[in-house]
Design a protein around this motif. Structure first.
Motif, PDB file in Angstrom:
ATOM      1  N   GLU A   1       0.845  -1.190   0.000  1.00 18.81           N
ATOM      2  CA  GLU A   1       0.000   0.000   0.000  1.00 18.81           C
ATOM      3  C   GLU A   1       0.883   1.244   0.000  1.00 18.81           C
ATOM      4  OE1 GLU A   1      -2.746  -0.349   3.237  1.00 18.81           O
ATOM      5  OE2 GLU A   1      -3.985  -1.772   2.161  1.00 18.81           O
ATOM      6  N   ASP A   2       0.782   2.047   1.070  1.00 21.13           N
ATOM      7  CA  ASP A   2       1.599   3.259   1.131  1.00 21.13           C
ATOM      8  C   ASP A   2       2.758   3.120   2.116  1.00 21.13           C
ATOM      9  OD1 ASP A   2       0.034   3.284   3.413  1.00 21.13           O
ATOM     10  OD2 ASP A   2      -0.429   5.417   3.302  1.00 21.13           O
ATOM     11  N   VAL A   3       3.163   1.866   2.384  1.00 23.46           N
ATOM     12  CA  VAL A   3       4.242   1.586   3.329  1.00 23.46           C
ATOM     13  C   VAL A   3       5.504   1.176   2.566  1.00 23.46           C
ATOM     14  CG1 VAL A   3       4.989   0.126   5.239  1.00 23.46           C
ATOM     15  CG2 VAL A   3       2.591   0.838   5.077  1.00 23.46           C
ATOM     16  N   ALA A   4       6.575   1.932   2.742  1.00 23.87           N
ATOM     17  CA  ALA A   4       7.849   1.568   2.124  1.00 23.87           C
ATOM     18  C   ALA A   4       8.559   0.506   2.952  1.00 23.87           C
ATOM     19  CB  ALA A   4       8.728   2.804   1.973  1.00 23.87           C
ATOM     20  N   ALA A   5       8.413   0.572   4.293  1.00 24.85           N
ATOM     21  CA  ALA A   5       9.075  -0.401   5.175  1.00 24.85           C
ATOM     22  C   ALA A   5       8.482  -0.314   6.573  1.00 24.85           C
ATOM     23  CB  ALA A   5      10.574  -0.123   5.242  1.00 24.85           C
ATOM     24  N   VAL A   6       8.647  -1.390   7.332  1.00 18.79           N
ATOM     25  CA  VAL A   6       8.302  -1.430   8.751  1.00 18.79           C
ATOM     26  C   VAL A   6       9.624  -1.438   9.511  1.00 18.79           C
ATOM     27  CG1 VAL A   6       7.161  -2.729  10.582  1.00 18.79           C
ATOM     28  CG2 VAL A   6       6.193  -2.728   8.275  1.00 18.79           C
ATOM     29  N   GLU A   7       9.751  -0.547  10.496  1.00 22.36           N
ATOM     30  CA  GLU A   7      11.007  -0.367  11.205  1.00 22.36           C
ATOM     31  C   GLU A   7      10.752  -0.277  12.706  1.00 22.36           C
ATOM     32  OE1 GLU A   7      12.957   3.122   9.633  1.00 22.36           O
ATOM     33  OE2 GLU A   7      12.480   2.574   7.567  1.00 22.36           O
ATOM     34  N   GLU A   8      11.755  -0.608  13.508  1.00 21.58           N
ATOM     35  CA  GLU A   8      11.698  -0.441  14.959  1.00 21.58           C
ATOM     36  C   GLU A   8      12.603   0.720  15.340  1.00 21.58           C
ATOM     37  OE1 GLU A   8      12.919  -4.185  16.581  1.00 21.58           O
ATOM     38  OE2 GLU A   8      11.072  -5.185  15.975  1.00 21.58           O
ATOM     39  N   HIS A   9      12.103   1.600  16.230  1.00 22.57           N
ATOM     40  CA  HIS A   9      12.865   2.790  16.608  1.00 22.57           C
ATOM     41  C   HIS A   9      12.752   3.085  18.093  1.00 22.57           C
ATOM     42  CE1 HIS A   9      14.016   4.364  12.650  1.00 22.57           C
ATOM     43  NE2 HIS A   9      12.922   3.766  12.241  1.00 22.57           N
ATOM     44  N   ASP A  10      13.792   3.691  18.617  1.00 21.30           N
ATOM     45  CA  ASP A  10      13.774   4.291  19.942  1.00 21.30           C
ATOM     46  C   ASP A  10      13.288   5.728  19.724  1.00 21.30           C
ATOM     47  OD1 ASP A  10      14.248   5.392  22.411  1.00 21.30           O
ATOM     48  OD2 ASP A  10      16.401   5.045  22.390  1.00 21.30           O
ATOM     49  N   LEU A  11      12.149   6.080  20.249  1.00 23.45           N
ATOM     50  CA  LEU A  11      11.573   7.401  19.992  1.00 23.45           C
ATOM     51  C   LEU A  11      12.440   8.543  20.488  1.00 23.45           C
ATOM     52  CD1 LEU A  11       7.782   6.870  20.644  1.00 23.45           C
ATOM     53  CD2 LEU A  11       8.996   6.959  18.486  1.00 23.45           C
ATOM     54  N   ALA A  12      13.215   8.314  21.518  1.00 26.43           N
ATOM     55  CA  ALA A  12      14.050   9.384  22.074  1.00 26.43           C
ATOM     56  C   ALA A  12      15.071   9.891  21.059  1.00 26.43           C
ATOM     57  CB  ALA A  12      14.757   8.904  23.334  1.00 26.43           C
ATOM     58  N   GLY A  13      15.455   9.057  20.105  1.00 24.92           N
ATOM     59  CA  GLY A  13      16.464   9.448  19.131  1.00 24.92           C
ATOM     60  C   GLY A  13      15.927  10.085  17.869  1.00 24.92           C
ATOM     61  N   LEU A  14      14.605  10.255  17.757  1.00 27.88           N
ATOM     62  CA  LEU A  14      14.013  10.792  16.529  1.00 27.88           C
ATOM     63  C   LEU A  14      13.859  12.304  16.591  1.00 27.88           C
ATOM     64  CD1 LEU A  14      11.187   8.182  15.854  1.00 27.88           C
ATOM     65  CD2 LEU A  14      13.474   8.283  14.843  1.00 27.88           C
ATOM     66  N   SER A  15      14.002  12.946  15.431  1.00 29.41           N
ATOM     67  CA  SER A  15      13.775  14.391  15.335  1.00 29.41           C
ATOM     68  C   SER A  15      12.452  14.653  14.624  1.00 29.41           C
ATOM     69  CB  SER A  15      14.909  15.050  14.549  1.00 29.41           C
ATOM     70  OG  SER A  15      14.816  14.691  13.178  1.00 29.41           O
ATOM     71  N   ALA A  16      11.944  15.866  14.753  1.00 34.21           N
ATOM     72  CA  ALA A  16      10.693  16.242  14.087  1.00 34.21           C
ATOM     73  C   ALA A  16      10.810  16.077  12.576  1.00 34.21           C
ATOM     74  CB  ALA A  16      10.318  17.677  14.434  1.00 34.21           C
ATOM     75  N   ALA A  17      11.996  16.292  12.025  1.00 32.22           N
ATOM     76  CA  ALA A  17      12.194  16.200  10.575  1.00 32.22           C
ATOM     77  C   ALA A  17      12.043  14.770  10.059  1.00 32.22           C
ATOM     78  CB  ALA A  17      13.572  16.737  10.201  1.00 32.22           C
ATOM     79  N   GLU A  18      12.154  13.767  10.931  1.00 31.12           N
ATOM     80  CA  GLU A  18      12.031  12.361  10.535  1.00 31.12           C
ATOM     81  C   GLU A  18      10.614  11.817  10.685  1.00 31.12           C
ATOM     82  OE1 GLU A  18      15.722   9.968  12.038  1.00 31.12           O
ATOM     83  OE2 GLU A  18      15.167  11.448  13.579  1.00 31.12           O
ATOM     84  N   CYS A  19       9.726  12.564  11.351  1.00 32.83           N
ATOM     85  CA  CYS A  19       8.426  12.035  11.777  1.00 32.83           C
ATOM     86  C   CYS A  19       7.254  12.723  11.086  1.00 32.83           C
ATOM     87  CB  CYS A  19       8.261  12.239  13.278  1.00 32.83           C
ATOM     88  SG  CYS A  19       9.517  11.434  14.277  1.00 32.83           S
ATOM     89  N   SER A  20       6.189  11.951  10.851  1.00 26.81           N
ATOM     90  CA  SER A  20       4.929  12.536  10.410  1.00 26.81           C
ATOM     91  C   SER A  20       4.366  13.397  11.535  1.00 26.81           C
ATOM     92  CB  SER A  20       3.923  11.438  10.064  1.00 26.81           C
ATOM     93  OG  SER A  20       3.494  10.786  11.260  1.00 26.81           O
ATOM     94  N   ALA A  21       3.439  14.280  11.210  1.00 23.87           N
ATOM     95  CA  ALA A  21       2.820  15.133  12.224  1.00 23.87           C
ATOM     96  C   ALA A  21       2.129  14.309  13.314  1.00 23.87           C
ATOM     97  CB  ALA A  21       1.858  16.116  11.572  1.00 23.87           C
ATOM     98  N   PRO A  22       1.339  13.269  12.978  1.00 24.76           N
ATOM     99  CA  PRO A  22       0.714  12.495  14.057  1.00 24.76           C
ATOM    100  C   PRO A  22       1.731  11.786  14.952  1.00 24.76           C
ATOM    101  CG  PRO A  22      -0.410  12.063  12.004  1.00 24.76           C
ATOM    102  CD  PRO A  22       0.815  12.874  11.677  1.00 24.76           C
TER     103      PRO A  22
END
Length: 139
Positions: A106-127
């Motif tokens: 569908e509209d998924v390029a990949a499924v990934e596991e992440h530690d949220l503490a290491g993510l920036s706003a530039a990497e994330c969707s608004a929700p």
């Protein structure tokens, strides 16, 4: 433009959150919560269960809580101006399976596991970015 979305969030035993990388739409290339839009006549839980099987290969074991959001998105992932209202619900979940390594579904390029503490706003969707405080409290 307005979009209604139903999303799920859970963590694996190591505390990493399962996310998808978007393949299309205003969040293309960004990390997002798994989920999607309801089909006609579908309840939020039915939508959630269907979307998580399609996108991540997991079955919902239990919904611990539901949380509504209502966001106005003014820029797409490329920085172009848009007027996009994104409303929906995020379910905090327990899942019955380990996710599959889904690619290009569908509209998924990949499924990934992440530690949220290491993510920036530039990497994330608004929700996803909006949900970070909720996620920190509930997972």
């Amino acid at each position: 433009m307005e979009h209604l979305g139903i999303y799920g969030i859970w963590s694996n035993p190591q505390g990493r959150v399962v996310l998808i990388r978007k393949a299309r739409g205003p969040y293309v290339g960004l990390l997002d919560l798994p989920g999607g839009s309801p089909e006609p006549g579908e309840s939020p839980e039915e939508t959630l269960r269907r979307e998580l099987v399609e996108e991540c290969g997991v079955r919902v074991a239990a919904v611990r809580s539901w949380h509504a959001f209502d966001l106005r998105v003014s820029r797409d992932s490329a920085g172009r101006p848009i007027d996009f209202r994104h409303k929906g619900q995020i379910a905090v979940l327990d899942v019955a399976d380990k996710h599959f390594a889904v690619h290009d579904v569908e509209d998924v390029a990949a499924v990934e596991e992440h530690d949220l503490a290491g993510l920036s706003a530039a990497e994330c969707s608004a929700p996803l970015w909006e949900a970070r405080a909720l996620i920190d409290l509930l997972l």
